[in-house]
Design a protein around this motif. Structure first.
Motif, PDB file in Angstrom:
ATOM      1  N   PRO A  45       0.964  -0.851  -0.092  1.00 50.82           N
ATOM      2  CA  PRO A  45      -0.031  -0.010   0.048  1.00 50.82           C
ATOM      3  C   PRO A  45       0.660   1.182   0.178  1.00 50.82           C
ATOM      4  CG  PRO A  45      -0.107  -0.928   2.065  1.00 50.82           C
ATOM      5  CD  PRO A  45       0.834  -2.038   1.234  1.00 50.82           C
ATOM      6  N   VAL A  61      -6.474   1.945   4.788  1.00 58.38           N
ATOM      7  CA  VAL A  61      -7.825   2.208   3.703  1.00 58.38           C
ATOM      8  C   VAL A  61      -7.706   1.336   2.589  1.00 58.38           C
ATOM      9  CG1 VAL A  61      -8.923   4.199   2.210  1.00 58.38           C
ATOM     10  CG2 VAL A  61      -7.609   4.688   4.563  1.00 58.38           C
ATOM     11  N   SER A  63      -9.886   0.554   0.067  1.00 56.04           N
ATOM     12  CA  SER A  63     -10.508   0.907  -0.968  1.00 56.04           C
ATOM     13  C   SER A  63      -9.376   1.890  -1.816  1.00 56.04           C
ATOM     14  CB  SER A  63     -11.756   1.869  -0.995  1.00 56.04           C
ATOM     15  OG  SER A  63     -11.446   2.966   0.158  1.00 56.04           O
ATOM     16  N   ALA A  64      -8.389   2.472  -0.965  1.00 54.67           N
ATOM     17  CA  ALA A  64      -7.256   3.107  -1.656  1.00 54.67           C
ATOM     18  C   ALA A  64      -6.256   2.298  -1.979  1.00 54.67           C
ATOM     19  CB  ALA A  64      -7.210   4.449  -1.141  1.00 54.67           C
ATOM     20  N   HIS A  65      -5.976   1.222  -1.303  1.00 58.44           N
ATOM     21  CA  HIS A  65      -4.806   0.466  -0.891  1.00 58.44           C
ATOM     22  C   HIS A  65      -3.616   1.399  -0.465  1.00 58.44           C
ATOM     23  CE1 HIS A  65      -3.005  -3.419  -1.022  1.00 58.44           C
ATOM     24  NE2 HIS A  65      -1.941  -2.692  -1.637  1.00 58.44           N
ATOM     25  N   ALA A  66      -4.134   1.937   0.622  1.00 57.70           N
ATOM     26  CA  ALA A  66      -3.227   3.092   1.455  1.00 57.70           C
ATOM     27  C   ALA A  66      -3.157   2.884   2.751  1.00 57.70           C
ATOM     28  CB  ALA A  66      -3.483   4.381   1.013  1.00 57.70           C
TER      29      ALA A  66
END
Length: 134
Positions: A45, A61, A63-66
């Motif tokens: 991420p 997160v 959905s944001a791969h973060a």
């Protein structure tokens, strides 16, 4: 906050007070996340710094791969906590705890992982490879 989340936060706070893990620059944090992710065989991420209203050190997160960190010098433990969410689930239940303890043991030290496991719960299994045991 769930009982599991409270247990994890209490164990983290106690251990970081006694044996703090390294604090990393954002660039070092991204390299650390890349290293752990590649070793665990999943796409790393992105590490992003943001101020947030919640009193947290980091957020995974999906959905944001973060991983959002709230300090410009996040700790290794914070990064491993958020990485454990990507592998073990977004809650703080038994699977997350097993993955988290395994990552800590492999990427901080075995000693730290054993002590952390004891602080969380002696019933938490120590898994050799977090991602591959799923």
């Amino acid at each position: 906050m769930s009982a599991d989340a409270k247990r994890v936060a209490k164990a983290e706070a106690a251990l970081e007070a006694e044996m703090p893990t390294k604090r990393l620059t954002l660039e070092e944090a991204q390299r650390f996340v890349d290293h752990v992710s590649h070793a665990e065989d999943f796409d790393p991420p992105l590490v992003v710094y943001r101020k947030v209203k919640a009193k947290v050190d980091g957020l995974a997160v999906g959905s944001a791969h973060a991983i959002v960190v709230t300090s410009t010098t996040p700790s290794e433990l914070t990064l491993l906590h958020e990485l454990a969410h990507f592998i073990g689930g977004m809650d703080h239940g038994p699977r997350f705890q097993e993955v988290y303890v395994g990552l800590v043991g492999r990427f901080v030290s075995v000693e730290y992982g054993v002590i952390f496991r004891g602080r969380l719960s002696p019933s938490v299994r120590y898994v050799q490879s977090a991602h591959k045991s799923a």
